[in-house]
Design a protein around this motif. Structure first.
Motif, PDB file in Angstrom:
ATOM      1  N   GLN A 196       0.826  -1.197   0.000  1.00  0.00           N
ATOM      2  CA  GLN A 196       0.000   0.000   0.000  1.00  0.00           C
ATOM      3  C   GLN A 196       0.865   1.253   0.000  1.00  0.00           C
ATOM      4  N   GLY A 197       1.963   1.217   0.704  1.00  0.00           N
ATOM      5  CA  GLY A 197       2.863   2.353   0.731  1.00  0.00           C
ATOM      6  C   GLY A 197       3.419   2.668  -0.665  1.00  0.00           C
ATOM      7  N   ILE A 198       3.767   1.621  -1.406  1.00  0.00           N
ATOM      8  CA  ILE A 198       4.278   1.807  -2.766  1.00  0.00           C
ATOM      9  C   ILE A 198       3.190   2.397  -3.662  1.00  0.00           C
ATOM     10  N   TYR A 199       1.943   1.861  -3.543  1.00  0.00           N
ATOM     11  CA  TYR A 199       0.848   2.377  -4.365  1.00  0.00           C
ATOM     12  C   TYR A 199       0.657   3.866  -4.108  1.00  0.00           C
ATOM     13  N   ASP A 200       0.634   4.253  -2.825  1.00  0.00           N
ATOM     14  CA  ASP A 200       0.440   5.669  -2.497  1.00  0.00           C
ATOM     15  C   ASP A 200       1.580   6.530  -3.037  1.00  0.00           C
ATOM     16  N   GLN A 201       2.800   6.013  -2.966  1.00  0.00           N
ATOM     17  CA  GLN A 201       3.957   6.773  -3.464  1.00  0.00           C
ATOM     18  C   GLN A 201       3.906   6.941  -4.977  1.00  0.00           C
ATOM     19  N   LEU A 202       3.432   5.933  -5.658  1.00  0.00           N
ATOM     20  CA  LEU A 202       3.364   5.992  -7.119  1.00  0.00           C
ATOM     21  C   LEU A 202       2.304   6.989  -7.592  1.00  0.00           C
ATOM     22  N   THR A 203       1.184   7.100  -6.854  1.00  0.00           N
ATOM     23  CA  THR A 203       0.085   7.950  -7.303  1.00  0.00           C
ATOM     24  C   THR A 203       0.110   9.351  -6.683  1.00  0.00           C
ATOM     25  N   SER A 204       0.914   9.593  -5.691  1.00  0.00           N
ATOM     26  CA  SER A 204       0.896  10.874  -4.981  1.00  0.00           C
ATOM     27  C   SER A 204       1.356  12.022  -5.885  1.00  0.00           C
ATOM     28  N   GLU A 205       0.670  13.195  -5.727  1.00  0.00           N
ATOM     29  CA  GLU A 205       1.102  14.383  -6.481  1.00  0.00           C
ATOM     30  C   GLU A 205       2.434  14.898  -5.957  1.00  0.00           C
ATOM     31  N   TYR A 206       2.833  14.466  -4.793  1.00  0.00           N
ATOM     32  CA  TYR A 206       4.143  14.826  -4.235  1.00  0.00           C
ATOM     33  C   TYR A 206       5.148  13.709  -4.445  1.00  0.00           C
ATOM     34  N   GLY A 207       4.676  12.614  -5.106  1.00  0.00           N
ATOM     35  CA  GLY A 207       5.544  11.480  -5.365  1.00  0.00           C
ATOM     36  C   GLY A 207       5.790  11.321  -6.858  1.00  0.00           C
ATOM     37  N   GLU A 208       5.450  10.117  -7.368  1.00  0.00           N
ATOM     38  CA  GLU A 208       5.779   9.783  -8.760  1.00  0.00           C
ATOM     39  C   GLU A 208       4.731  10.252  -9.761  1.00  0.00           C
ATOM     40  N   GLN A 209       3.494  10.465  -9.349  1.00  0.00           N
ATOM     41  CA  GLN A 209       2.412  10.976 -10.198  1.00  0.00           C
ATOM     42  C   GLN A 209       2.060  10.058 -11.366  1.00  0.00           C
ATOM     43  N   PHE A 210       2.158   8.732 -11.125  1.00  0.00           N
ATOM     44  CA  PHE A 210       1.615   7.798 -12.105  1.00  0.00           C
ATOM     45  C   PHE A 210       0.096   7.807 -11.956  1.00  0.00           C
ATOM     46  N   THR A 211      -0.580   7.351 -12.997  1.00  0.00           N
ATOM     47  CA  THR A 211      -2.032   7.231 -12.901  1.00  0.00           C
ATOM     48  C   THR A 211      -2.365   6.054 -11.970  1.00  0.00           C
ATOM     49  N   GLU A 212      -3.595   6.022 -11.488  1.00  0.00           N
ATOM     50  CA  GLU A 212      -4.013   4.934 -10.596  1.00  0.00           C
ATOM     51  C   GLU A 212      -3.923   3.595 -11.313  1.00  0.00           C
ATOM     52  N   GLU A 213      -4.269   3.595 -12.613  1.00  0.00           N
ATOM     53  CA  GLU A 213      -4.203   2.354 -13.375  1.00  0.00           C
ATOM     54  C   GLU A 213      -2.769   1.853 -13.481  1.00  0.00           C
ATOM     55  N   GLN A 214      -1.851   2.766 -13.719  1.00  0.00           N
ATOM     56  CA  GLN A 214      -0.444   2.388 -13.844  1.00  0.00           C
ATOM     57  C   GLN A 214       0.107   1.897 -12.508  1.00  0.00           C
ATOM     58  N   ALA A 215      -0.276   2.534 -11.414  1.00  0.00           N
ATOM     59  CA  ALA A 215       0.169   2.114 -10.076  1.00  0.00           C
ATOM     60  C   ALA A 215      -0.408   0.749  -9.706  1.00  0.00           C
ATOM     61  N   GLN A 216      -1.699   0.553 -10.059  1.00  0.00           N
ATOM     62  CA  GLN A 216      -2.317  -0.733  -9.752  1.00  0.00           C
ATOM     63  C   GLN A 216      -1.659  -1.848 -10.534  1.00  0.00           C
ATOM     64  N   TYR A 217      -1.316  -1.557 -11.795  1.00  0.00           N
ATOM     65  CA  TYR A 217      -0.599  -2.556 -12.596  1.00  0.00           C
ATOM     66  C   TYR A 217       0.722  -2.907 -11.909  1.00  0.00           C
ATOM     67  N   ALA A 218       1.409  -1.926 -11.379  1.00  0.00           N
ATOM     68  CA  ALA A 218       2.715  -2.159 -10.763  1.00  0.00           C
ATOM     69  C   ALA A 218       2.621  -3.070  -9.541  1.00  0.00           C
ATOM     70  N   ILE A 219       1.717  -2.759  -8.614  1.00  0.00           N
ATOM     71  CA  ILE A 219       1.661  -3.558  -7.376  1.00  0.00           C
ATOM     72  C   ILE A 219       1.029  -4.920  -7.609  1.00  0.00           C
ATOM     73  N   ASP A 220       0.240  -5.044  -8.680  1.00  0.00           N
ATOM     74  CA  ASP A 220      -0.316  -6.351  -9.004  1.00  0.00           C
ATOM     75  C   ASP A 220       0.710  -7.225  -9.706  1.00  0.00           C
ATOM     76  N   THR A 221       1.706  -6.633 -10.325  1.00  0.00           N
ATOM     77  CA  THR A 221       2.680  -7.375 -11.119  1.00  0.00           C
ATOM     78  C   THR A 221       3.994  -7.607 -10.360  1.00  0.00           C
ATOM     79  N   ILE A 222       4.294  -6.759  -9.408  1.00  0.00           N
ATOM     80  CA  ILE A 222       5.569  -6.856  -8.714  1.00  0.00           C
ATOM     81  C   ILE A 222       5.693  -8.180  -7.942  1.00  0.00           C
ATOM     82  N   VAL A 223       6.885  -8.680  -7.976  1.00  0.00           N
ATOM     83  CA  VAL A 223       7.184  -9.893  -7.203  1.00  0.00           C
ATOM     84  C   VAL A 223       7.960  -9.439  -5.966  1.00  0.00           C
TER      85      VAL A 223
END
Length: 274
Positions: A196-223
């Motif tokens: 959850q911490g990674i998802y929040d960091q990826l989507t945060s406007e103060y973080g990476e600013q990926f879209t929610e879809e892109q962040a969800q793809y990342a945490i669903d795919t990461i090993v």
């Protein structure tokens, strides 16, 4: 007063008025009268000649007068004649205008003003530089599209114009899902963050600013081993901040902390001494 009467004849002189009108005295030469007749003829002839000459002169004068009158007409005609050259003069003046037009033609042909402007397909140097920088941020730091745009335009970053930055992110060939995944892997491997911490960091406007879809793809795919990440975070709190096991448990599971699941936090605390 002077007398206009002819002078009286001298005594003994023959009176002209008494001279015989016909015939000649005896002994007088016969040809004398003929000479006088010839002389009269010649005189008459001379007068005739004079009369002819006078008539000729008069005729000539008439001719001269006529010619002079005709001359006036001819002079008028002559004066009128230059009208044609005067009318032709504009034609001669038109020639320089045509020459001027001919001289102006190269000026129109010199429209390299259009060549100076970038032709279609050409890209301004600033745009190319922005695109090159964007490619570096994507390939090396795996940044998001919005994150790259902000970095390119930031006064603390590359300071490109918004137009150049927009051109860069629009023309950048990047797999944003893959960038999000690689960023997630980095956060997991180096900072041992929770899912959850990674998802929040990826989507945060103060973080990476990926879209929610892109962040969800990342945490669903990461090993990732989330229990192991929780344990590594717990050890870091203990070694660097001297926190108690219970404080570590709360920090790991808090929504304002690491956001591990309760099971992951319990696993970490239970395995601190291992």
């Amino acid at each position: 007063m002077n007398s206009t009467l002819p002078p009286s004849p001298e005594p003994g002189a023959p009176d002209p008025s008494s001279a015989p009108q016909f015939g000649m005295p005896a002994g007088a030469p016969a040809p004398a009268p003929q000479k006088k007749k010839r002389g009269k003829w010649f005189i008459a002839g001379g007068c005739g000649c004079l009369a002819i000459i006078a008539l000729a002169i008069a005729g000539c004068s008439a001719i001269v007068a006529t010619s002079s009158g005709g001359g006036e007409d001819s002079s008028t005609t002559t004066e009128a004649a230059p009208v044609a050259p005067e009318e032709e003069a504009p034609a001669e003046e038109a020639a320089p205008e045509e020459a001027a037009i001919d001289e102006e033609v190269p000026a129109e042909e010199e429209a390299p003003a259009e060549e100076e402007a970038p032709a279609e397909g050409d890209v301004p140097a600033e745009y190319t530089s922005a695109l090159n920088s964007a490619e570096s941020y994507s390939e090396m730091l795996h940044m998001s599209k919005q994150g790259i745009f902000d970095q390119l335009t930031s006064e603390y970053g590359d300071q490109f114009s918004e137009e150049a930055a927009q051109y860069a992110v629009d023309n950048l060939e990047a797999d944003w899902n893959d960038n999000a995944l690689k960023s997630a892997e980095s956060y997991s491997e180096t900072l041992h963050m929770s899912k959850q911490g990674i998802y929040d960091q990826l989507t945060s406007e103060y973080g990476e600013q990926f879209t929610e879809e892109q962040a969800q793809y990342a945490i669903d795919t990461i090993v990732a081993d989330w229990n192991q990440n929780a344990l590594e975070s717990a050890k870091s709190y203990r070694d660097t901040m001297d926190m108690s096991p219970e404080a570590i448990r709360d920090q790991l599971s808090s929504e304002y902390g690491d956001q591990f699941t309760q099971e992951e936090a319990d696993y970490a605390v239970e395995n601190l001494d291992d």
